[in-house]
Design a protein around this motif. Structure first.
Motif, PDB file in Angstrom:
ATOM      1  N   PHE A 117       0.858  -1.184   0.000  1.00  0.00           N
ATOM      2  CA  PHE A 117       0.000   0.000   0.000  1.00  0.00           C
ATOM      3  C   PHE A 117       0.892   1.231   0.000  1.00  0.00           C
ATOM      4  N   ASP A 118       0.299   2.376  -0.268  1.00  0.00           N
ATOM      5  CA  ASP A 118       1.055   3.629  -0.316  1.00  0.00           C
ATOM      6  C   ASP A 118       1.009   4.296   1.066  1.00  0.00           C
ATOM      7  N   PRO A 119       2.108   4.236   1.818  1.00  0.00           N
ATOM      8  CA  PRO A 119       2.097   4.822   3.164  1.00  0.00           C
ATOM      9  C   PRO A 119       1.997   6.342   3.182  1.00  0.00           C
ATOM     10  N   SER A 120       2.183   6.988   2.034  1.00  0.00           N
ATOM     11  CA  SER A 120       1.991   8.441   2.000  1.00  0.00           C
ATOM     12  C   SER A 120       0.496   8.780   1.946  1.00  0.00           C
ATOM     13  N   GLN A 121      -0.325   7.801   1.590  1.00  0.00           N
ATOM     14  CA  GLN A 121      -1.771   8.000   1.478  1.00  0.00           C
ATOM     15  C   GLN A 121      -2.558   7.291   2.588  1.00  0.00           C
ATOM     16  N   LEU A 122      -2.032   6.148   3.034  1.00  0.00           N
ATOM     17  CA  LEU A 122      -2.752   5.322   4.009  1.00  0.00           C
ATOM     18  C   LEU A 122      -1.885   5.034   5.226  1.00  0.00           C
ATOM     19  N   ASN A 130       6.469   0.039   2.453  1.00  0.00           N
ATOM     20  CA  ASN A 130       5.096   0.047   1.922  1.00  0.00           C
ATOM     21  C   ASN A 130       4.464  -1.338   1.971  1.00  0.00           C
ATOM     22  N   GLN A 131       4.963  -2.201   2.874  1.00  0.00           N
ATOM     23  CA  GLN A 131       4.464  -3.570   2.881  1.00  0.00           C
ATOM     24  C   GLN A 131       4.092  -4.039   4.284  1.00  0.00           C
ATOM     25  N   LEU A 132       2.889  -4.596   4.377  1.00  0.00           N
ATOM     26  CA  LEU A 132       2.397  -5.225   5.596  1.00  0.00           C
ATOM     27  C   LEU A 132       2.585  -6.727   5.439  1.00  0.00           C
ATOM     28  N   SER A 154      -5.414   5.427  -3.535  1.00  0.00           N
ATOM     29  CA  SER A 154      -4.359   4.471  -3.252  1.00  0.00           C
ATOM     30  C   SER A 154      -4.823   3.070  -3.611  1.00  0.00           C
ATOM     31  N   ASN A 155      -3.859   2.213  -3.915  1.00  0.00           N
ATOM     32  CA  ASN A 155      -4.140   0.798  -4.157  1.00  0.00           C
ATOM     33  C   ASN A 155      -3.629  -0.019  -2.982  1.00  0.00           C
ATOM     34  N   ILE A 156      -4.350  -1.088  -2.687  1.00  0.00           N
ATOM     35  CA  ILE A 156      -3.923  -2.083  -1.709  1.00  0.00           C
ATOM     36  C   ILE A 156      -3.925  -3.393  -2.475  1.00  0.00           C
ATOM     37  N   SER A 157      -2.796  -4.114  -2.450  1.00  0.00           N
ATOM     38  CA  SER A 157      -2.714  -5.330  -3.254  1.00  0.00           C
ATOM     39  C   SER A 157      -1.791  -6.361  -2.629  1.00  0.00           C
ATOM     40  N   PHE A 158      -1.867  -7.590  -3.116  1.00  0.00           N
ATOM     41  CA  PHE A 158      -0.976  -8.652  -2.685  1.00  0.00           C
ATOM     42  C   PHE A 158       0.380  -8.493  -3.364  1.00  0.00           C
ATOM     43  N   ASP A 159       1.438  -8.641  -2.598  1.00  0.00           N
ATOM     44  CA  ASP A 159       2.776  -8.669  -3.158  1.00  0.00           C
ATOM     45  C   ASP A 159       3.050 -10.087  -3.649  1.00  0.00           C
ATOM     46  N   PRO A 160       3.843 -10.249  -4.711  1.00  0.00           N
ATOM     47  CA  PRO A 160       4.153 -11.589  -5.211  1.00  0.00           C
ATOM     48  C   PRO A 160       4.838 -12.509  -4.194  1.00  0.00           C
ATOM     49  N   GLN A 161       5.380 -11.955  -3.112  1.00  0.00           N
ATOM     50  CA  GLN A 161       5.999 -12.782  -2.073  1.00  0.00           C
ATOM     51  C   GLN A 161       4.982 -13.568  -1.261  1.00  0.00           C
ATOM     52  N   THR A 162       3.694 -13.271  -1.424  1.00  0.00           N
ATOM     53  CA  THR A 162       2.653 -13.975  -0.673  1.00  0.00           C
ATOM     54  C   THR A 162       2.717 -15.467  -0.986  1.00  0.00           C
ATOM     55  N   GLN A 163       2.663 -16.269   0.081  1.00  0.00           N
ATOM     56  CA  GLN A 163       2.736 -17.723  -0.060  1.00  0.00           C
ATOM     57  C   GLN A 163       1.614 -18.381   0.725  1.00  0.00           C
TER      58      GLN A 163
END
Length: 157
Positions: A84-89, A112-114, A146-155
């Motif tokens: 996510f964009d920490p400057s927005q959220l 920018n990653q949870l 802002s967009n919230i999305s899955f990072d490709p590292q998700t397993q």
């Protein structure tokens, strides 16, 4: 008099050996429980963010659910990376759902990653479509979009 000292030494050696075996077995079992499969290698299981789109105003708090659908597969663990964009959220909190209720790693934000890891006993994997977690965000005062999305590292596995 020497015999009791020898017996103490043998007992101490046996206790030490038993502890060493227990530590080795424990490390092995922990590694087995956290061995996750990538999304690409586990066909049929999907993760989604719900709602897929939301309208919020600056300063407004809102929730996003991480939803899992195993279809006919099973799921024992999920390592989820959300960007996510920490400057927005502003990320505020994380709540595990009942589907994978064991929190292996709590929701931590770096840049920018949870990231969080959830699971259940590998001998009792879950099947179905359920909420994995609820994420609480707040739109910053300068919020535009802002967009919230899955990072490709998700397993998942």
């Amino acid at each position: 008099m020497e015999k009791p000292d020898n017996q103490k030494g043998v007992v101490n050696l046996l206790v030490l050996l038993l502890l060493a075996v227990a530590v080795i077995a424990g490390v092995y079992l922990v590694k087995q429980q956290t061995n996750l499969k990538s999304k690409a290698s586990l066909e049929g299981v999907s993760l989604s963010l719900q709602p897929s789109q939301i309208n919020v105003n600056p300063g407004q708090s809102f929730q996003v659910s991480v939803f899992a659908n195993t279809n006919d597969k099973t799921l024992a663990a999920a390592e989820v990376h959300i960007t996510f964009d920490p400057s927005q959220l502003e990320f505020q909190s994380f709540e595990a759902g009942k589907f994978l209720p064991v929190i292996i790693k709590t929701g931590q934000v770096v840049d920018n990653q949870l990231t969080f890891i959830l699971g259940v006993d590998p001998e009792s994997p879950r099947k179905g479509a359920e909420n994995l977690a609820t994420l609480n965000f707040k739109a910053k005062s300068n919020f535009t979009s802002s967009n919230i999305s899955f990072d490709p590292q998700t397993q998942i596995g």
